[in-house]
Design a protein around this motif. Structure first.
Motif, short mmCIF file in Angstrom:
data_model
loop_
_atom_site.label_atom_id
_atom_site.label_comp_id
_atom_site.label_asym_id
_atom_site.label_seq_id
_atom_site.Cartn_x
_atom_site.Cartn_y
_atom_site.Cartn_z
N ALA A 228 -10.20 -16.89 -8.52
CA ALA A 228 -10.04 -15.44 -8.32
C ALA A 228 -10.36 -14.80 -9.63
CB ALA A 228 -8.53 -15.14 -8.18
N LEU A 229 -10.22 -15.31 -11.00
CA LEU A 229 -10.77 -14.79 -12.03
C LEU A 229 -12.32 -14.90 -12.21
CD1 LEU A 229 -9.88 -13.45 -14.82
CD2 LEU A 229 -9.94 -15.78 -15.75
N LEU A 230 -12.85 -15.95 -11.97
CA LEU A 230 -14.29 -16.23 -11.81
C LEU A 230 -15.05 -15.12 -10.75
CD1 LEU A 230 -17.01 -17.52 -12.81
CD2 LEU A 230 -16.37 -19.36 -11.02
N GLU A 231 -14.25 -14.99 -9.47
CA GLU A 231 -14.77 -13.97 -8.61
C GLU A 231 -14.73 -12.34 -8.93
OE1 GLU A 231 -15.87 -13.07 -4.41
OE2 GLU A 231 -16.44 -14.64 -5.83
N VAL A 232 -13.88 -12.05 -9.64
CA VAL A 232 -13.87 -10.73 -10.00
C VAL A 232 -14.67 -10.48 -11.26
CG1 VAL A 232 -11.25 -10.36 -9.34
CG2 VAL A 232 -11.72 -10.98 -11.63
N VAL A 233 -14.89 -11.40 -12.03
CA VAL A 233 -16.00 -11.24 -13.14
C VAL A 233 -17.00 -11.09 -12.68
CG1 VAL A 233 -17.15 -12.42 -15.06
CG2 VAL A 233 -14.59 -12.37 -15.02
N LEU A 234 -17.59 -11.95 -11.61
CA LEU A 234 -19.01 -11.95 -10.93
C LEU A 234 -19.11 -10.53 -10.24
CD1 LEU A 234 -19.18 -15.52 -9.68
CD2 LEU A 234 -20.72 -14.57 -11.43
N LEU A 235 -18.10 -10.08 -9.59
CA LEU A 235 -18.03 -9.08 -8.88
C LEU A 235 -18.14 -7.95 -9.68
CD1 LEU A 235 -15.48 -9.26 -5.85
CD2 LEU A 235 -18.15 -9.28 -5.73
N GLY A 236 -17.66 -8.02 -10.71
CA GLY A 236 -17.52 -6.75 -11.65
C GLY A 236 -19.05 -6.41 -12.21
N VAL A 237 -19.62 -7.50 -12.60
CA VAL A 237 -21.26 -7.49 -13.06
C VAL A 237 -21.93 -6.86 -11.93
CG1 VAL A 237 -23.13 -8.85 -13.76
CG2 VAL A 237 -20.91 -9.30 -14.82
N LEU A 238 -21.60 -7.53 -10.67
CA LEU A 238 -22.73 -6.98 -9.42
C LEU A 238 -22.46 -5.78 -9.05
CD1 LEU A 238 -24.63 -7.76 -7.30
CD2 LEU A 238 -22.60 -8.54 -5.97
N CYS A 239 -21.37 -5.32 -9.12
CA CYS A 239 -21.10 -3.88 -8.42
C CYS A 239 -21.45 -2.89 -9.30
CB CYS A 239 -19.53 -3.90 -7.95
SG CYS A 239 -19.03 -4.91 -6.50
N GLY A 240 -20.84 -3.34 -10.72
CA GLY A 240 -21.33 -2.28 -11.80
C GLY A 240 -22.74 -2.04 -11.76
N ALA A 241 -23.52 -2.88 -11.67
CA ALA A 241 -24.96 -2.72 -11.78
C ALA A 241 -25.72 -2.05 -10.76
CB ALA A 241 -25.92 -4.25 -12.19
N VAL A 242 -25.19 -2.44 -9.42
CA VAL A 242 -25.69 -1.55 -8.18
C VAL A 242 -25.09 -0.40 -8.18
CG1 VAL A 242 -25.55 -1.81 -5.64
CG2 VAL A 242 -26.03 -3.90 -6.96
#
Length: 293
Positions: A15-29
């Motif tokens: 879950a921690l790895l998923e939210v870090v990746l999503l934070g980067v992805l969603c923030g950029a888009v």
């Protein structure tokens, strides 16, 4: 039990790895979404993707795969109906977006009502469950993040010009419609990737919230993107920690953290600072306020 105290559990690490990746992805888009004022369209995409989840369940294929394929169809329909160019602007596009939002979500509910026994599983995709993400979900998020960030970096100049001055982009000879379509597909890919963690309803908050918060503090697109990604990651980590500490829904805690970052930033930016608080009204008008492009 705190977040770091429970890192020994495999599901918490995932879950921690998923939210870090999503934070980067969603923030950029999200930066592109905010700059182009596509928040309403993004909301429509999150809701219109839901029928793909239902159809995938009926056909016995992967739910995320079904959402992705149906999402591409939705993007194509929106692009055709609005002419793609200037997506997110104008009365016609707003009307199309509203119809797609309502029609897509209603179609999903109608399909879900045709059969009994799996409605509870599909409802989980409305709100997500980051604590139950699988390794394949993380791989999909990582691949999507790398691909989308690569496209954003490679098309940075064209996308920024299209956001601020689409007329100049067309005059320069760039394929405006193709670029807008690529951006819509990137937004849809981000939405679909976010489904297992935060669901169709809350994905838009994770996409728009960090970028909207970053814009309150940043005037440059590059700085805004970096800050949005940091806020996205922090929101995910803090929300997950709150979920572990107080045993609340992780998706809801993450979105509430995003909302808290935005609210605090909005209040802080509205407070008078230094000499500007004592500046006469006439002088304030002559100086003007800083604007964001």
């Amino acid at each position: 039990m705190t977040l770091f105290g429970s890192l020994g559990d495999g599901y918490v690490r995932r879950a921690l790895l998923e939210v870090v990746l999503l934070g980067v992805l969603c923030g950029a888009v999200g930066v592109q979404v905010v700059l182009r004022r596509l928040a309403f369209l993004t909301t429509a995409l999150t809701h219109a993707t839901f029928p793909g989840v239902v159809l995938a369940s009926l056909l016995g294929i992967g739910l995320v795969l079904g959402a992705g394929l149906f999402g591409v169809l939705v993007v194509a329909v929106v692009a055709v109906l609005t002419g793609t160019r200037g997506a997110g602007r104008g009365r016609e596009t707003s009307s199309v977006t509203a119809v797609v939002l309502a029609g897509g979500f209603a179609l999903g509910l109608a399909l879900m009502s045709t059969r009994n026994g799996f409605s509870r599983d599909l409802t989980a995709f409305l709100v997500g469950s980051v604590l139950t993400v699988s390794p394949s979900d993380i791989v999909a998020t990582a691949v999507t993040t790398v691909c989308v960030l690569g496209l954003l970096a490679g098309l940075r100049k064209e996308l920024l010009l299209g956001a601020f001055d689409p007329g100049a982009l067309a005059a320069a000879g760039y394929p405006v419609r193709a670029l807008d379509l690529v951006l819509l597909l990137m937004i849809e890919a981000t939405v679909v990737t976010s489904l297992p963690a935060v669901g169709t309803i809350m994905a838009v908050a994770l996409i728009v919230g960090p970028a909207a918060t970053a814009r309150l503090w940043c005037s440059g697109a590059g700085t805004m993107t970096a800050v949005a990604m940091v806020i996205g990651v922090l929101s995910g980590v803090v929300g997950l920690a709150v979920s572990e500490q107080w045993n609340v829904a992780a998706g809801g805690a993450i979105v509430l953290t995003v909302a808290a970052f935005f609210t605090v930033s909005l209040v802080a930016r509205s407070l008078p600072r230094g000499e500007s608080a004592m500046r006469p009204a006439a002088q304030e008008k002559s100086v003007g306020r800083p604007t964001y492009s």
